[in-house]
Design a protein around this motif. Structure first.
Motif, PDB file in Angstrom:
ATOM      1  N   ARG A  82      -1.461 -14.099  -5.679  1.00  0.00           N
ATOM      2  CA  ARG A  82      -0.424 -13.100  -5.893  1.00  0.00           C
ATOM      3  C   ARG A  82      -1.088 -11.752  -6.177  1.00  0.00           C
ATOM      4  NH1 ARG A  82       4.863 -13.848  -9.863  1.00  0.00           N
ATOM      5  NH2 ARG A  82       6.212 -12.465  -8.644  1.00  0.00           N
ATOM      6  N   VAL A  83      -0.558 -10.712  -5.564  1.00  0.00           N
ATOM      7  CA  VAL A  83      -1.094  -9.370  -5.780  1.00  0.00           C
ATOM      8  C   VAL A  83      -0.510  -8.816  -7.076  1.00  0.00           C
ATOM      9  CG1 VAL A  83      -1.291  -7.033  -4.866  1.00  0.00           C
ATOM     10  CG2 VAL A  83      -1.331  -8.998  -3.309  1.00  0.00           C
ATOM     11  N   MET A  84      -1.364  -8.596  -8.065  1.00  0.00           N
ATOM     12  CA  MET A  84      -0.906  -8.140  -9.372  1.00  0.00           C
ATOM     13  C   MET A  84      -0.798  -6.618  -9.444  1.00  0.00           C
ATOM     14  SD  MET A  84      -0.494 -11.099 -10.538  1.00  0.00           S
ATOM     15  CE  MET A  84      -0.055 -10.791 -12.250  1.00  0.00           C
ATOM     16  N   LYS A  85      -1.746  -5.933  -8.814  1.00  0.00           N
ATOM     17  CA  LYS A  85      -1.707  -4.467  -8.769  1.00  0.00           C
ATOM     18  C   LYS A  85      -2.680  -3.987  -7.701  1.00  0.00           C
ATOM     19  CE  LYS A  85      -4.960  -4.221 -12.661  1.00  0.00           C
ATOM     20  NZ  LYS A  85      -5.158  -3.743 -14.053  1.00  0.00           N
ATOM     21  N   ILE A  86      -2.451  -2.765  -7.250  1.00  0.00           N
ATOM     22  CA  ILE A  86      -3.326  -2.136  -6.266  1.00  0.00           C
ATOM     23  C   ILE A  86      -3.867  -0.850  -6.876  1.00  0.00           C
ATOM     24  CG2 ILE A  86      -3.488  -1.150  -3.951  1.00  0.00           C
ATOM     25  CD1 ILE A  86      -1.164  -2.920  -3.104  1.00  0.00           C
ATOM     26  N   ASN A  87      -5.195  -0.747  -6.937  1.00  0.00           N
ATOM     27  CA  ASN A  87      -5.865   0.433  -7.499  1.00  0.00           C
ATOM     28  C   ASN A  87      -6.832   1.011  -6.484  1.00  0.00           C
ATOM     29  OD1 ASN A  87      -4.654   0.415 -10.079  1.00  0.00           O
ATOM     30  ND2 ASN A  87      -6.062  -1.184 -10.783  1.00  0.00           N
ATOM     31  N   GLY A  88      -6.459   2.132  -5.879  1.00  0.00           N
ATOM     32  CA  GLY A  88      -7.360   2.780  -4.936  1.00  0.00           C
ATOM     33  C   GLY A  88      -7.710   1.877  -3.783  1.00  0.00           C
ATOM     34  N   ASP A  89      -9.019   1.559  -3.664  1.00  0.00           N
ATOM     35  CA  ASP A  89      -9.468   0.742  -2.539  1.00  0.00           C
ATOM     36  C   ASP A  89      -9.667  -0.721  -2.924  1.00  0.00           C
ATOM     37  OD1 ASP A  89     -11.619   1.057  -4.179  1.00  0.00           O
ATOM     38  OD2 ASP A  89     -13.015   1.766  -2.640  1.00  0.00           O
ATOM     39  N   HIS A  90      -9.089  -1.135  -4.068  1.00  0.00           N
ATOM     40  CA  HIS A  90      -9.160  -2.524  -4.513  1.00  0.00           C
ATOM     41  C   HIS A  90      -7.769  -3.024  -4.932  1.00  0.00           C
ATOM     42  CE1 HIS A  90     -13.445  -1.658  -4.672  1.00  0.00           C
ATOM     43  NE2 HIS A  90     -13.692  -2.947  -4.901  1.00  0.00           N
ATOM     44  N   PHE A  91      -7.630  -4.343  -4.972  1.00  0.00           N
ATOM     45  CA  PHE A  91      -6.406  -4.923  -5.532  1.00  0.00           C
ATOM     46  C   PHE A  91      -6.766  -6.133  -6.371  1.00  0.00           C
ATOM     47  CE2 PHE A  91      -6.973  -7.231  -1.552  1.00  0.00           C
ATOM     48  CZ  PHE A  91      -6.586  -8.538  -1.847  1.00  0.00           C
ATOM     49  N   SER A  92      -5.883  -6.440  -7.315  1.00  0.00           N
ATOM     50  CA  SER A  92      -6.087  -7.587  -8.201  1.00  0.00           C
ATOM     51  C   SER A  92      -5.369  -8.796  -7.610  1.00  0.00           C
ATOM     52  CB  SER A  92      -5.543  -7.274  -9.592  1.00  0.00           C
ATOM     53  OG  SER A  92      -5.681  -8.383 -10.449  1.00  0.00           O
TER      54      SER A  92
END
Length: 351
Positions: A82-92
């Motif tokens: 599951r995608v928890m958050k997207i930060n710039g050029d990475h995602f959790s």
């Protein structure tokens, strides 16, 4: 006389920011007990470069679930994430079980059902938790979310009566049983996108069917009134405010191209405290299904409908999944699928 089968109904109960959730699986009566304190495993979350995600196959959205095959990696720690958050050029990416970190309970009880139970313990937590919502709402939308493969007028597509039900007979009976439990007694019900059959219980006082094929509506014995109306052309319901005790939409929500407006209209025509109930399954007419539907896991579809209902101002939102009963022998998929069509439902109460 209908043969009754002794069965165990196992149920998983939990809550999220969306509302209350229930997952029910019917299993044979001799199924061993299930530990109510099931361990769903540890938290597994990693920071992943955006370039590792196969964005040419699907859009990356916060809150969504994806199979690990969509990652350019051979060592994913789980089958999905599951995608928890997207930060710039990475995602959790969270590879944990969807119920990890949530409080949930499992209960069971014996019951006699008219269909052989064929569910198994592995199904109990297989999908559980995928419909839950986080503090940050799931991003379901997109510029082409409500487009369809076939954009010709729906009135043309549904001009010829089909006179069939869109789930197998077992699932149809379970929809009726669920409506009996959820809908208020002696209710005046609006059946949205109605057709040849409505699957309503005998506790309903009267039903108005709104659909696209006059011949199918005329042949529906549960309808007291019939209205031919294309919701995708005109989402305004031709009824006064507070006209109904309940509004239902049975295995047809995936064809709506303006679903937010329809949910708002359902709220408008409901009396205070009235119920809006949407049931879903896994059969449809592919050319007329909105694109978003094809991109979502069945549990996410239920979550999406639940979010629409909650965002429209409905209270006491709940989701319900039921599976684990044997498919009828005369069903057209009986030679390929042993289990009947699953039942997904979402409902809310008008304030």
């Amino acid at each position: 006389m209908k043969l009754l089968h002794s069965a165990l109904r196992f149920r998983v109960n939990y809550f999220s920011d969306l509302g209350r959730h229930q997952v029910v699986v019917w299993m044979p009566a001799d199924t061993p007990p299930v530990d109510a304190q099931v361990d769903v495993g540890p938290k597994i979350e990693f920071d992943v470069p955006l370039q590792a995600f196969r964005s040419e196959i699907a859009p990356l959205r916060v809150g969504r679930f994806y199979p690990s095959q969509l990652l350019h990696a051979d060592d994913a720690p789980g089958p999905m994430f599951r995608v928890m958050k997207i930060n710039g050029d990475h995602f959790s990416a969270n590879f944990s079980h969807p119920l990890q970190g949530r409080i949930f309970s499992i209960d069971s009880g014996k019951s006699d059902v008219g269909t052989e139970p064929v569910g198994h313990v592995g199904q109990l937590l297989e999908w559980s938790g995928m419909e839950t919502q986080m503090l940050t709402p799931t991003e379901f939308g997109g510029p082409d979310a409500y487009t369809r493969e076939d954009e010709t007028p729906d009135s043309d597509f549904y001009a010829q009566p089909r006179k069939l039900i869109h789930v197998d007979a077992v699932c149809a009976r379970r929809i009726q049983a669920m409506y009996r439990t959820v809908l208020p007694e002696n209710a005046r019900v609006l059946d949205l996108m109605a057709g040849w059959r409505s699957h309503l219980p005998d506790t309903v006082q009267s039903a108005v069917g709104l659909g696209l094929n006059a011949e199918e509506l005329a042949d529906n014995p549960q309808l007291a009134e019939r209205v031919v109306h294309d919701l995708n052309t005109d989402p305004k319901l031709p009824f006064a405010d507070a006209s109904f005790d309940a509004v239902v939409c049975t295995v047809s929500f995936e064809y709506l191209t303006q679903p937010e407006k329809i949910v708002a209209e359902a709220k408008r025509v409901l009396k205070p405290g009235g119920m809006f109930v949407v049931t879903l399954s896994n059969r449809n007419f592919p050319p007329k299904v909105i694109k978003l539907w094809t991109q979502l896991h069945p549990m996410e579809r239920m979550a999406w409908v639940g979010m629409l209902i909650k965002n429209a101002g409905f209270k006491k939102v709940e989701t319900y999944l039921e599976r684990g009963l044997k498919r009828p022998r005369d069903d057209r998929y009986a030679d390929r699928l042993n289990e009947s069509d699953p039942l997904f439902a979402t409902w809310g109460v008008a304030p």
